[in-house]
Design a protein around this motif. Structure first.
Motif, PDB file in Angstrom:
ATOM      1  N   ASN A   1     -12.875   1.809  10.542  1.00  0.00           N
ATOM      2  CA  ASN A   1     -13.109   1.092   9.293  1.00  0.00           C
ATOM      3  C   ASN A   1     -12.781   1.932   8.057  1.00  0.00           C
ATOM      4  OD1 ASN A   1     -14.032  -1.256  10.591  1.00  0.00           O
ATOM      5  ND2 ASN A   1     -16.097  -0.409  10.785  1.00  0.00           N
ATOM      6  N   ALA A   2     -12.095   3.052   8.250  1.00  0.00           N
ATOM      7  CA  ALA A   2     -11.774   3.928   7.128  1.00  0.00           C
ATOM      8  C   ALA A   2     -10.843   3.223   6.146  1.00  0.00           C
ATOM      9  CB  ALA A   2     -11.106   5.205   7.636  1.00  0.00           C
ATOM     10  N   ASN A   3     -10.985   3.563   4.863  1.00  0.00           N
ATOM     11  CA  ASN A   3     -10.052   3.034   3.870  1.00  0.00           C
ATOM     12  C   ASN A   3      -8.692   3.677   4.116  1.00  0.00           C
ATOM     13  OD1 ASN A   3      -8.491   2.737   1.367  1.00  0.00           O
ATOM     14  ND2 ASN A   3     -10.386   1.982   0.473  1.00  0.00           N
ATOM     15  N   THR A   4      -7.676   2.861   4.271  1.00  0.00           N
ATOM     16  CA  THR A   4      -6.348   3.364   4.623  1.00  0.00           C
ATOM     17  C   THR A   4      -5.603   4.000   3.450  1.00  0.00           C
ATOM     18  OG1 THR A   4      -5.458   1.139   4.270  1.00  0.00           O
ATOM     19  CG2 THR A   4      -6.012   1.762   6.544  1.00  0.00           C
ATOM     20  N   MET A   5      -5.983   3.687   2.213  1.00  0.00           N
ATOM     21  CA  MET A   5      -5.214   4.168   1.062  1.00  0.00           C
ATOM     22  C   MET A   5      -5.133   5.695   0.990  1.00  0.00           C
ATOM     23  SD  MET A   5      -3.431   2.121  -0.767  1.00  0.00           S
ATOM     24  CE  MET A   5      -3.051   3.373  -1.984  1.00  0.00           C
ATOM     25  N   PRO A   6      -6.256   6.433   1.072  1.00  0.00           N
ATOM     26  CA  PRO A   6      -6.126   7.902   1.023  1.00  0.00           C
ATOM     27  C   PRO A   6      -5.255   8.460   2.142  1.00  0.00           C
ATOM     28  CG  PRO A   6      -8.412   7.239   0.667  1.00  0.00           C
ATOM     29  CD  PRO A   6      -7.683   6.017   1.115  1.00  0.00           C
ATOM     30  N   LEU A   7      -5.307   7.839   3.312  1.00  0.00           N
ATOM     31  CA  LEU A   7      -4.499   8.297   4.441  1.00  0.00           C
ATOM     32  C   LEU A   7      -3.019   8.027   4.198  1.00  0.00           C
ATOM     33  CD1 LEU A   7      -6.886   6.980   7.225  1.00  0.00           C
ATOM     34  CD2 LEU A   7      -6.515   9.385   6.614  1.00  0.00           C
TER      35      LEU A   7
ATOM     36  N   SER B   1       0.825  -1.207   0.000  1.00  0.00           N
ATOM     37  CA  SER B   1       0.000   0.000   0.000  1.00  0.00           C
ATOM     38  C   SER B   1       0.859   1.257   0.000  1.00  0.00           C
ATOM     39  CB  SER B   1      -0.931   0.014   1.212  1.00  0.00           C
ATOM     40  OG  SER B   1      -1.832  -1.063   1.173  1.00  0.00           O
ATOM     41  N   VAL B   2       1.968   1.207   0.717  1.00  0.00           N
ATOM     42  CA  VAL B   2       2.833   2.385   0.840  1.00  0.00           C
ATOM     43  C   VAL B   2       3.577   2.629  -0.474  1.00  0.00           C
ATOM     44  CG1 VAL B   2       4.638   3.499   2.200  1.00  0.00           C
ATOM     45  CG2 VAL B   2       3.098   1.836   3.287  1.00  0.00           C
ATOM     46  N   ILE B   3       4.145   1.578  -1.033  1.00  0.00           N
ATOM     47  CA  ILE B   3       4.848   1.712  -2.308  1.00  0.00           C
ATOM     48  C   ILE B   3       3.876   2.148  -3.399  1.00  0.00           C
ATOM     49  CG2 ILE B   3       6.026   0.385  -4.112  1.00  0.00           C
ATOM     50  CD1 ILE B   3       7.833   1.092  -1.756  1.00  0.00           C
ATOM     51  N   PHE B   4       2.657   1.606  -3.376  1.00  0.00           N
ATOM     52  CA  PHE B   4       1.638   1.994  -4.348  1.00  0.00           C
ATOM     53  C   PHE B   4       1.308   3.475  -4.198  1.00  0.00           C
ATOM     54  CE2 PHE B   4      -3.009   1.239  -5.820  1.00  0.00           C
ATOM     55  CZ  PHE B   4      -2.667   1.548  -7.124  1.00  0.00           C
ATOM     56  N   ALA B   5       1.199   3.940  -2.963  1.00  0.00           N
ATOM     57  CA  ALA B   5       0.913   5.357  -2.730  1.00  0.00           C
ATOM     58  C   ALA B   5       2.031   6.231  -3.307  1.00  0.00           C
ATOM     59  CB  ALA B   5       0.742   5.616  -1.241  1.00  0.00           C
ATOM     60  N   MET B   6       3.268   5.809  -3.140  1.00  0.00           N
ATOM     61  CA  MET B   6       4.397   6.553  -3.713  1.00  0.00           C
ATOM     62  C   MET B   6       4.312   6.585  -5.237  1.00  0.00           C
ATOM     63  SD  MET B   6       7.557   5.257  -1.338  1.00  0.00           S
ATOM     64  CE  MET B   6       7.592   5.524   0.445  1.00  0.00           C
ATOM     65  N   PHE B   7       3.938   5.461  -5.825  1.00  0.00           N
ATOM     66  CA  PHE B   7       3.767   5.378  -7.278  1.00  0.00           C
ATOM     67  C   PHE B   7       2.657   6.325  -7.739  1.00  0.00           C
ATOM     68  CE2 PHE B   7       1.547   3.478 -10.909  1.00  0.00           C
ATOM     69  CZ  PHE B   7       2.576   3.274 -11.811  1.00  0.00           C
ATOM     70  N   ILE B   8       1.548   6.339  -7.012  1.00  0.00           N
ATOM     71  CA  ILE B   8       0.405   7.188  -7.364  1.00  0.00           C
ATOM     72  C   ILE B   8       0.791   8.668  -7.333  1.00  0.00           C
ATOM     73  CG2 ILE B   8      -1.843   8.003  -6.518  1.00  0.00           C
ATOM     74  CD1 ILE B   8      -2.321   5.053  -5.610  1.00  0.00           C
ATOM     75  N   VAL B   9       1.459   9.078  -6.260  1.00  0.00           N
ATOM     76  CA  VAL B   9       1.827  10.489  -6.140  1.00  0.00           C
ATOM     77  C   VAL B   9       2.861  10.865  -7.204  1.00  0.00           C
ATOM     78  CG1 VAL B   9       2.783  12.260  -4.619  1.00  0.00           C
ATOM     79  CG2 VAL B   9       1.251  10.511  -3.682  1.00  0.00           C
ATOM     80  N   THR B  10       3.777   9.949  -7.510  1.00  0.00           N
ATOM     81  CA  THR B  10       4.749  10.202  -8.580  1.00  0.00           C
ATOM     82  C   THR B  10       4.038  10.399  -9.913  1.00  0.00           C
ATOM     83  OG1 THR B  10       6.464   8.921  -7.447  1.00  0.00           O
ATOM     84  CG2 THR B  10       6.745   9.257  -9.814  1.00  0.00           C
ATOM     85  N   ALA B  11       3.053   9.538 -10.203  1.00  0.00           N
ATOM     86  CA  ALA B  11       2.283   9.677 -11.441  1.00  0.00           C
ATOM     87  C   ALA B  11       1.558  11.017 -11.480  1.00  0.00           C
ATOM     88  CB  ALA B  11       1.293   8.526 -11.573  1.00  0.00           C
ATOM     89  N   GLU B  12       0.963  11.401 -10.361  1.00  0.00           N
ATOM     90  CA  GLU B  12       0.273  12.696 -10.296  1.00  0.00           C
ATOM     91  C   GLU B  12       1.241  13.850 -10.560  1.00  0.00           C
ATOM     92  OE1 GLU B  12      -3.347  11.817  -7.118  1.00  0.00           O
ATOM     93  OE2 GLU B  12      -1.437  12.594  -6.398  1.00  0.00           O
ATOM     94  N   LYS B  13       2.437  13.768  -9.984  1.00  0.00           N
ATOM     95  CA  LYS B  13       3.422  14.825 -10.172  1.00  0.00           C
ATOM     96  C   LYS B  13       3.889  14.905 -11.627  1.00  0.00           C
ATOM     97  CE  LYS B  13       5.383  15.234  -5.516  1.00  0.00           C
ATOM     98  NZ  LYS B  13       5.775  16.640  -5.468  1.00  0.00           N
TER      99      LYS B  13
ATOM    100  N   ASP C   1      -8.489  -2.641   0.968  1.00  0.00           N
ATOM    101  CA  ASP C   1      -8.527  -1.175   0.869  1.00  0.00           C
ATOM    102  C   ASP C   1      -7.939  -0.708  -0.457  1.00  0.00           C
ATOM    103  OD1 ASP C   1      -9.697  -0.956   3.342  1.00  0.00           O
ATOM    104  OD2 ASP C   1      -7.927  -0.184   4.375  1.00  0.00           O
ATOM    105  N   SER C   2      -6.840  -1.321  -0.881  1.00  0.00           N
ATOM    106  CA  SER C   2      -6.212  -0.910  -2.142  1.00  0.00           C
ATOM    107  C   SER C   2      -7.079  -1.307  -3.334  1.00  0.00           C
ATOM    108  CB  SER C   2      -4.807  -1.503  -2.262  1.00  0.00           C
ATOM    109  OG  SER C   2      -4.832  -2.913  -2.229  1.00  0.00           O
ATOM    110  N   ILE C   3      -7.746  -2.447  -3.238  1.00  0.00           N
ATOM    111  CA  ILE C   3      -8.653  -2.861  -4.324  1.00  0.00           C
ATOM    112  C   ILE C   3      -9.811  -1.875  -4.429  1.00  0.00           C
ATOM    113  CG2 ILE C   3     -10.276  -4.646  -5.084  1.00  0.00           C
ATOM    114  CD1 ILE C   3      -8.358  -6.724  -3.823  1.00  0.00           C
ATOM    115  N   ALA C   4     -10.395  -1.509  -3.295  1.00  0.00           N
ATOM    116  CA  ALA C   4     -11.505  -0.551  -3.297  1.00  0.00           C
ATOM    117  C   ALA C   4     -11.068   0.803  -3.845  1.00  0.00           C
ATOM    118  CB  ALA C   4     -12.061  -0.389  -1.876  1.00  0.00           C
TER     119      ALA C   4
END
Length: 566
Positions: free
Chosen positions: A530-536, A180-192, A231-234
């Motif tokens: 029960n919050a989705n952890t991905m946005p956090l 989830s953490v590495i994916f989040a880094m990938f997502i933010v890199t793509a956004e940048k 959470d990452s699938i959702a």
């Protein structure tokens, strides 16, 4: 003689007639041959020690129905492939696994492979990253950049993909416990980079269940770890519809010593567990099932591997339609990546590995893979050199463009042997799935040690036949040579670890540490609900919170896993 008189219609041989003909052949032609030239050994088996008959005929498929069991490519049950045109319309993605040293080192290798005709990226991370530790952690000492690329922060991820447009190049990332953490880094890199997340495609391995079964790289216990996966699938269902948020992996299960049937069964049962968890989390099966992908081993036994892939497609199609009631055809289709078997590579006579890899890759292609990595000849000795990686890529290109195997779809379909082997593997896998169901599911089975013990026994039995030389490994227990073959190796610069440590120190000095603290507190609080952890997690990454800091903030919430002794 007229043309009409030389044309005959196919004649169907009745089972009793065929059996009588086979008995006659065995009593005459075969008996004479065996008397003159006995077979080389008393029993013939696959790599999985599955007994193989001398000959296969239609009588080995007594209830075989073409439409029900074989069908047509692109149609249920997809035994012959998920695409109606096979590779005639589009080749598989050639996705070489790569990563070493610093993000700069790996970025250069990525660019080189893309220049050589690779059509997708696949990231190998080093051991500290796989375990959720930063490069400057005491637990990382001596391992930074050694078995893959070191990624500790968003800054590292930005460097890793510098100059590589993530909206245009599909990227696979082999990461699980901190996925989830590495994916989040990938997502933010793509956004940048300015990418539209809805157009970004690729695959996150994110298969934590197989870690407990085989690869043993975990952080949290199975149940909270499963929550991170769902959470990452959702998140992908809502924001990244072209990205595969999980690659359900049999590869590592097979590398641990499993048979082909065990690889098939445990992988699909892991898939069932993820589907069930997502449904229980409130997701509609047809919203996420089309983005589930699979990852299989391409082992040495040519026909067993082809049959395994065919059985996997048929089994998954029926599981999704009948067990989960999926309505969309795309939900029934099993899409998979294959990698040639690392465990079959030998340090002895390493150039033999080129031959092994070519045969394994050919089996994956004949089995209908959507994506393929071919191992390099030097991987038992070091990470792949540029030359060895190029040969591995050229192996795929030669199969694609020179062998003719892409000209027709499922060319071995209808082979009595292949169809019988496909049926047998499916039946054995189904039996395993039922046994795991009876234990309460895969998480419960893992907690009881069931798949672990099954793999351990299979590995032991295989090692016995190698030790007794019933199975010959060329260059290891047969056809050995006293002299060694010199292979140029890739050496990881020891300065990479110090450079990564210095980068982290500079990052922590420059970032807004108060913002980091707030983001980590929000993540910990959200994880307790029960919050989705991905946005956090994404918000924490935006502040340049590191991989280790994010994983550590979840450890008190989720706990840490210690495998019991089985």
């Amino acid at each position: 003689m007229s043309a009409a008189s030389t044309t005959t219609s196919p004649v169907h041989t009745e089972p009793d007639t065929l059996q009588a003909a086979q008995q006659r052949w065995e009593a005459t032609t075969l008996a004479r041959t065996l008397a003159r030239m006995p077979e080389s050994r008393s029993g013939f088996t696959t790599v999985s020690l599955r007994p193989i008959q001398r000959l296969y005929t239609p009588n080995d498929l007594p209830d075989f129905d073409y439409v029900r069991d074989l069908g047509f490519p692109g149609e249920f049950p997809y035994t012959r492939g998920i695409h109606a045109t096979g590779y005639r319309g589009k080749l598989w993605t050639m996705r070489q696994f790569a990563g070493f040293g610093s993000p700069e080192d790996t970025n250069q290798r990525f660019r080189y492979l893309l220049e050589q005709g690779q059509t997708g990226l696949s990231v190998a991370f080093d051991l500290p990253t796989l375990m959720g530790y930063d490069a400057d952690s005491p637990f990382s000492l001596g391992e930074v950049g050694k078995c893959g690329v070191s990624v500790s922060s968003l800054a590292d991820m930005e460097t890793l993909f510098a100059g590589i447009p993530l909206e245009k190049v599909t990227t696979s990332m082999t990461i699980n416990a901190p996925a989830s953490v590495i994916f989040a880094m990938f997502i933010v890199t793509a956004e940048k980079q300015g990418a539209d997340l809805r157009k970004v495609s690729g695959t996150l391995q994110n298969d934590i269940l197989k870690e407990y079964i085989a690869q043993k790289e975990w952080i949290y216990p199975p149940r909270p770890a499963m929550r991170l996966v769902t959470d990452s699938i959702a998140f992908c269902v809502e924001h990244m519809p072209k990205f595969n948020p999980v690659s359900i992996s049999g590869y590592h299960i097979r590398e641990a010593g499993a048979t082909a049937a065990q690889e098939l069964a445990f992988t699909l049962r892991d898939g069932i567990e993820y589907v069930q968890a997502c449904i229980e989390a409130g997701l509609n099966v047809d919203d996420f099932a089309p983005r589930l992908s699979f990852f299989f081993n391409a082992h040495n036994d040519f026909f067993e591997e082809i049959a395994k892939y065919r059985a996997a497609r048929r089994l998954w199609a029926r599981i999704m339609r009948e067990r989960f009631g999926a309505q969309q055809e795309r939900s029934w289709m099993l899409r998979f990546h294959a990698q040639t078997a690392g465990c079959t590579l030998t340090a002895q006579q390493p150039y033999n590995n080129v031959v092994r890899v070519a045969i394994q890759a050919l089996a994956a292609v004949l089995g209908g893979t959507q994506s393929l990595h071919t191992n390099s000849l030097d991987e038992t000795l070091a990470l792949p050199s540029e030359q060895a990686a190029t040969i591995a890529l050229r192996t795929q290109q030669i199969i694609a463009h020179e062998t003719g195997v892409t000209n027709t779809i499922d060319p071995l379909g209808g082979s009595y042997f292949v169809e019988k082997l496909t049926n047998d593997l499916e039946a054995e896998a189904l039996d395993y799935i039922r046994r795991i169901d009876a234990l309460g599911g895969m998480v419960a089975a893992i907690e009881a040690g069931f798949p672990q013990k099954e793999i351990q026994e299979a590995s032991y039995q295989y090692q016995k036949v190698v030790d007794s030389r019933e199975k010959i490994i060329v260059g290891v227990n047969g056809y050995t040579q006293s002299e060694t073959q010199e292979v140029p190796l890739l050496l990881i610069d020891e300065r990479a670890e110090q450079a990564q440590r210095e980068r982290l120190a500079a990052l922590r000095a420059q970032r807004d540490n108060a913002a980091v603290k707030r983001a980590l507190q929000a993540l910990a609080e959200g994880a307790r609900t029960n919050a989705n952890t991905m946005p956090l997690i994404i918000e924490a990454v935006r502040t340049y919170a590191t991989l280790g800091e994010i994983c550590d903030c979840l450890r008190p919430v989720f706990g840490e896993y210690q495998e019991p002794a089985f």
